[in-house]
Design a protein around this motif. Structure first.
Motif, PDB file in Angstrom:
ATOM      1  N   ARG A 223       0.826  -1.210   0.000  1.00 37.20           N
ATOM      2  CA  ARG A 223       0.000   0.000   0.000  1.00 37.20           C
ATOM      3  C   ARG A 223       0.864   1.265   0.000  1.00 37.20           C
ATOM      4  NH1 ARG A 223      -5.305  -1.113   0.901  1.00 37.20           N
ATOM      5  NH2 ARG A 223      -4.776  -2.889   2.223  1.00 37.20           N
ATOM      6  N   ARG A 224       1.972   1.200   0.706  1.00 40.06           N
ATOM      7  CA  ARG A 224       2.873   2.359   0.755  1.00 40.06           C
ATOM      8  C   ARG A 224       3.580   2.552  -0.588  1.00 40.06           C
ATOM      9  NH1 ARG A 224       3.632   7.282   2.282  1.00 40.06           N
ATOM     10  NH2 ARG A 224       5.812   7.834   2.694  1.00 40.06           N
ATOM     11  N   VAL A 225       3.947   1.447  -1.238  1.00 44.70           N
ATOM     12  CA  VAL A 225       4.603   1.536  -2.543  1.00 44.70           C
ATOM     13  C   VAL A 225       3.695   2.220  -3.564  1.00 44.70           C
ATOM     14  CG1 VAL A 225       5.355   0.129  -4.524  1.00 44.70           C
ATOM     15  CG2 VAL A 225       6.218  -0.374  -2.237  1.00 44.70           C
ATOM     16  N   CYS A 226       2.388   1.973  -3.482  1.00 44.08           N
ATOM     17  CA  CYS A 226       1.443   2.616  -4.411  1.00 44.08           C
ATOM     18  C   CYS A 226       1.556   4.136  -4.349  1.00 44.08           C
ATOM     19  CB  CYS A 226       0.008   2.199  -4.074  1.00 44.08           C
ATOM     20  SG  CYS A 226      -0.330   0.460  -4.311  1.00 44.08           S
ATOM     21  N   VAL A 227       1.744   4.646  -3.172  1.00 46.20           N
ATOM     22  CA  VAL A 227       1.874   6.093  -2.981  1.00 46.20           C
ATOM     23  C   VAL A 227       3.248   6.585  -3.444  1.00 46.20           C
ATOM     24  CG1 VAL A 227       1.856   7.949  -1.288  1.00 46.20           C
ATOM     25  CG2 VAL A 227       0.238   6.049  -1.056  1.00 46.20           C
ATOM     26  N   LEU A 228       4.266   5.824  -3.118  1.00 45.53           N
ATOM     27  CA  LEU A 228       5.640   6.259  -3.395  1.00 45.53           C
ATOM     28  C   LEU A 228       5.971   6.295  -4.886  1.00 45.53           C
ATOM     29  CD1 LEU A 228       7.511   4.350  -0.539  1.00 45.53           C
ATOM     30  CD2 LEU A 228       7.046   6.813  -0.657  1.00 45.53           C
ATOM     31  N   ILE A 229       5.329   5.420  -5.695  1.00 47.74           N
ATOM     32  CA  ILE A 229       5.682   5.379  -7.125  1.00 47.74           C
ATOM     33  C   ILE A 229       4.545   5.872  -8.014  1.00 47.74           C
ATOM     34  CG2 ILE A 229       7.276   3.450  -6.724  1.00 47.74           C
ATOM     35  CD1 ILE A 229       5.211   1.645  -8.157  1.00 47.74           C
ATOM     36  N   LYS A 230       3.582   6.585  -7.449  1.00 45.19           N
ATOM     37  CA  LYS A 230       2.406   6.958  -8.231  1.00 45.19           C
ATOM     38  C   LYS A 230       2.718   7.882  -9.400  1.00 45.19           C
ATOM     39  CE  LYS A 230       0.843  10.748  -5.234  1.00 45.19           C
ATOM     40  NZ  LYS A 230      -0.291  11.269  -4.432  1.00 45.19           N
ATOM     41  N   ASP A 231       3.866   8.529  -9.384  1.00 43.30           N
ATOM     42  CA  ASP A 231       4.252   9.406 -10.490  1.00 43.30           C
ATOM     43  C   ASP A 231       5.381   8.813 -11.334  1.00 43.30           C
ATOM     44  OD1 ASP A 231       2.408  11.445  -9.778  1.00 43.30           O
ATOM     45  OD2 ASP A 231       3.773  12.098  -8.189  1.00 43.30           O
ATOM     46  N   ARG A 232       5.655   7.526 -11.159  1.00 49.61           N
ATOM     47  CA  ARG A 232       6.718   6.868 -11.905  1.00 49.61           C
ATOM     48  C   ARG A 232       6.129   5.903 -12.943  1.00 49.61           C
ATOM     49  NH1 ARG A 232      11.817   7.441  -9.440  1.00 49.61           N
ATOM     50  NH2 ARG A 232      12.505   5.862 -10.933  1.00 49.61           N
ATOM     51  N   PRO A 233       6.894   5.552 -13.993  1.00 48.81           N
ATOM     52  CA  PRO A 233       6.386   4.629 -15.028  1.00 48.81           C
ATOM     53  C   PRO A 233       5.998   3.270 -14.467  1.00 48.81           C
ATOM     54  CG  PRO A 233       8.438   5.668 -15.753  1.00 48.81           C
ATOM     55  CD  PRO A 233       8.240   6.054 -14.322  1.00 48.81           C
ATOM     56  N   GLU A 234       6.670   2.833 -13.395  1.00 47.87           N
ATOM     57  CA  GLU A 234       6.378   1.512 -12.824  1.00 47.87           C
ATOM     58  C   GLU A 234       4.954   1.403 -12.303  1.00 47.87           C
ATOM     59  OE1 GLU A 234      10.677   2.169 -12.912  1.00 47.87           O
ATOM     60  OE2 GLU A 234       9.033   3.350 -12.072  1.00 47.87           O
ATOM     61  N   PHE A 235       4.312   2.558 -12.044  1.00 44.46           N
ATOM     62  CA  PHE A 235       2.948   2.551 -11.523  1.00 44.46           C
ATOM     63  C   PHE A 235       1.972   1.902 -12.504  1.00 44.46           C
ATOM     64  CE2 PHE A 235      -1.227   4.218 -10.540  1.00 44.46           C
ATOM     65  CZ  PHE A 235      -1.258   4.227  -9.151  1.00 44.46           C
ATOM     66  N   GLU A 236       2.271   1.989 -13.808  1.00 39.99           N
ATOM     67  CA  GLU A 236       1.373   1.436 -14.836  1.00 39.99           C
ATOM     68  C   GLU A 236       1.128  -0.051 -14.655  1.00 39.99           C
ATOM     69  OE1 GLU A 236       2.228   2.504 -18.932  1.00 39.99           O
ATOM     70  OE2 GLU A 236       3.475   4.158 -18.232  1.00 39.99           O
ATOM     71  N   GLY A 237       2.071  -0.761 -14.009  1.00 35.02           N
ATOM     72  CA  GLY A 237       1.926  -2.200 -13.852  1.00 35.02           C
ATOM     73  C   GLY A 237       1.160  -2.625 -12.618  1.00 35.02           C
ATOM     74  N   LEU A 238       0.772  -1.676 -11.765  1.00 32.67           N
ATOM     75  CA  LEU A 238       0.078  -2.027 -10.528  1.00 32.67           C
ATOM     76  C   LEU A 238      -1.356  -2.488 -10.806  1.00 32.67           C
ATOM     77  CD1 LEU A 238       1.344   0.714  -8.057  1.00 32.67           C
ATOM     78  CD2 LEU A 238       2.225  -1.591  -8.439  1.00 32.67           C
ATOM     79  N   PRO A 239      -1.993  -3.163  -9.833  1.00 27.46           N
ATOM     80  CA  PRO A 239      -3.345  -3.692 -10.052  1.00 27.46           C
ATOM     81  C   PRO A 239      -4.349  -2.632 -10.486  1.00 27.46           C
ATOM     82  CG  PRO A 239      -2.393  -4.632  -8.064  1.00 27.46           C
ATOM     83  CD  PRO A 239      -1.438  -3.574  -8.526  1.00 27.46           C
ATOM     84  N   SER A 240      -5.402  -3.079 -11.140  1.00 30.21           N
ATOM     85  CA  SER A 240      -6.418  -2.173 -11.688  1.00 30.21           C
ATOM     86  C   SER A 240      -7.031  -1.290 -10.619  1.00 30.21           C
ATOM     87  CB  SER A 240      -7.516  -2.994 -12.376  1.00 30.21           C
ATOM     88  OG  SER A 240      -6.986  -3.720 -13.460  1.00 30.21           O
TER      89      SER A 240
END
Length: 548
Positions: A223-240
């Motif tokens: 849950r914390r990672v979702c916040v930390l990378i929300k502006d990075r390209p890696e965010f595109e791979g997170l769950p729907s």
């Protein structure tokens, strides 16, 4: 207690100045479930292999790896288990029972101990029903479960998995991950897994480590990672559910799973209803047509393709789904002329396949990406391989560079040109193989699991590439387990079952009608937003926009 401790780890492959890992440090507690994520080529596979000394890659290594308090070269081979990406490459023997016993024989255990461990493990993993079968008769899901069981029978303390679900259908992948979580929770095994398919494994993890270009950029709870990378390209791979939450700019806690995504919509968008209009598909000239086609590998074996009837229009992107072993790859082999049906009619661009003489089918007519892209590589460097493919297709060597540059730039493989194809990650191999095929300028492109090993960012790029090819009139047929990619890229989708394509519809209609072979976004939207199967469609409805 620390199961794994990595201190200042750097690694570079031979003849390569760029580091695959650069000053990586972390600790993993015993009994935890850790997810490694990141773009293709970020160093995930290299890191996992370095943790397993028997398969550590050759190159320059700096830093210290400690496993259960000991240096990695001091621990026994069975202390760390490893499950690879491809189910086939890890199986050694011809029988299921022997595959389970093989590692125990290497440990020097008595026959009585081996029988006890094998029997207990087969029962735990539900292998009893196919215990005596030949390993080459198993489905992809069964092979990967056998790989996991063959590792677990040796009772490792740590289990490493490198994209273990990349070649599994959605149902087999879900079952595999459920078994993996059960092992972690019930047996206390430390699990470290790398994945690109994150819908189910991301919420299951205790911790997520994000790699980029060989460095750790984030290391925290899901849950914390979702916040930390929300502006990075890696965010595109997170769950729907996570991507929907971000786009709607909610101050609620980030939902991770389908259930939490549905609860999020219930709480913050309770009265919103919507519908996605399903476009009509215009009829057009047929590029491929099957009429009552039958195929089997041997006269004593059952039909793999049984009375199949279907067609694909010119300039259409048609994607085929189905369980492991249902015949999807075989269908592509029949289309490409590698397998000859014993009955029925197959036509390619208005001509029967048997009318294509010599190499005419493979000239500028058709090209196929196989499930294992390494079979396309014949040379010692990627550039040499691309040049070889160009000249073998009868094109002028002097024209190679100007034609290759556009694809090399589009796929971003310039840094890979001097490397051996077998030293690349799975995703990098996919990119290079696709460039080799596209240099031939085929009219029909067949793709067998094209997104295997690819990160979310490049999947989006691949979608754009496929649509660009479609605009040029190229017909694309892909078989895939990646329902999210199919929903985002295909004009039509079909389900292969019992030797036939039993249904083929426009993409939204196909996935919105399905319960199991459908997207996470479709499950989140079910009963609220009719025909919505993608995150952007749900987001658009919630924001009050029309999506056509």
């Amino acid at each position: 207690m620390e199961a794994v401790k990595v201190e200042n780890l750097s690694f570079a492959y031979p003849d390569n100045t760029k580091k695959a890992l650069d000053d990586v440090s972390f600790c993993i507690d015993s009994g935890s479930f850790t997810l490694l994520m990141g773009e293709s080529g970020s160093g995930k596979t290299t890191l996992l292999k370095l943790l397993k000394k028997e398969i550590a890659p050759i190159g320059e290594t700096k830093g210290v790896i400690t496993i259960s308090g000991k240096k990695s070269d001091e621990i026994s081979f069975n202390s760390v288990g490893y499950v690879a990406q491809s189910p086939e490459t890890q199986i050694i023997t011809d029988k299921v029972w022997h595959e389970l016993a093989f590692g125990l024989e290497s440990m020097g255990l008595s026959n009585d101990e081996i029988r006890l461990r094998v029997g207990e493990t087969a029962s735990y993993f539900g292998i009893g029903a196919w215990y005596h079968r030949d390993t080459d008769t198993l489905s992809g899901g069964q092979k990967q479960l056998l790989n996991l069981a063959s590792v677990m029978v040796m009772r490792p303390d740590i289990l490493l998995l490198d994209e273990p679900t990349s070649q599994l259908d959605p149902i087999s992948a879900s079952d595999f991950l459920a078994t993996l979580k059960k092992i972690n929770c019930e047996l206390g095994i430390t699990v470290i897994i790398s994945e690109h398919r994150l819908e189910e494994v991301f919420p299951a993890a205790d911790r997520v480590i994000v790699l980029k270009k060989g460095k750790i950029i984030t290391d925290d709870t899901p849950r914390r990672v979702c916040v930390l990378i929300k502006d990075r390209p890696e965010f595109e791979g997170l769950p729907s559910a996570v991507r929907i939450w971000k786009s709607l700019k909610s101050d609620a806690d980030c939902p991770l799973s389908v259930k939490e995504g549905r609860d999020f919509l219930d709480s913050y968008y309770p009265n919103i209803k919507g519908k996605i209009d399903v476009p009509l598909i215009e009829d057009g000239e047929k590029a491929i047509e099957f009429r009552d086609v039958f195929y089997r590998y041997d006269r004593n074996l059952p039909d793999v393709i049984s009375g199949m009837n279907f067609y694909v229009r010119k300039g259409e992107i048609f994607e085929i789904l189905g369980e492991n072993g249902c015949g999807k790859s075989t269908l592509l082999k029949v289309i490409s002329g590698l397998c000859t049906p014993y009955s029925g009619s197959c036509t390619i661009l208005g001509r029967k396949i048997k009318e294509y003489k010599g190499n005419s089918l493979y000239g500028e007519t058709l090209a196929m990406l196989p499930q294992d892209p390494t079979v396309l590589f014949l040379k010692n460097t990627v550039k040499e391989d691309l040049q070889s493919g160009w000249t073998l297709s009868g094109k002028k060597e002097s024209d190679f560079q100007k034609n290759a540059d556009k694809w090399i730039d589009l796929f971003g493989i310039e840094p890979l040109l001097s490397r051996h194809p077998y030293d690349l990650s799975g995703g990098e191999q996919q990119k290079c193989a696709l460039v080799k095929l596209l240099l031939r300028e085929p009219k029909i492109l067949l793709l067998d699991e094209p997104t295997k090993g690819l990160d979310a960012s490049f999947k989006n790029s691949l979608k754009q590439i496929l649509h660009t090819l479609k605009e040029k009139g190229i017909t694309i047929i892909a078989v895939t387990h990646d329902v999210e990619f199919a929903a985002d890229s295909a004009d039509r989708c079909g389900l292969l079952f019992d030797g036939k394509i039993i249904a083929s519809y426009q993409t939204n209609r196909f996935f919105s009608n399905n319960t199991y072979y459908t997207t996470a976004a479709s499950r989140i939207a079910r009963g609220r937003f009719e025909n919505a199967v993608r995150c952007d469609e749900i987001i658009s409805i919630c924001k009050g926009n029309d999506t056509k």
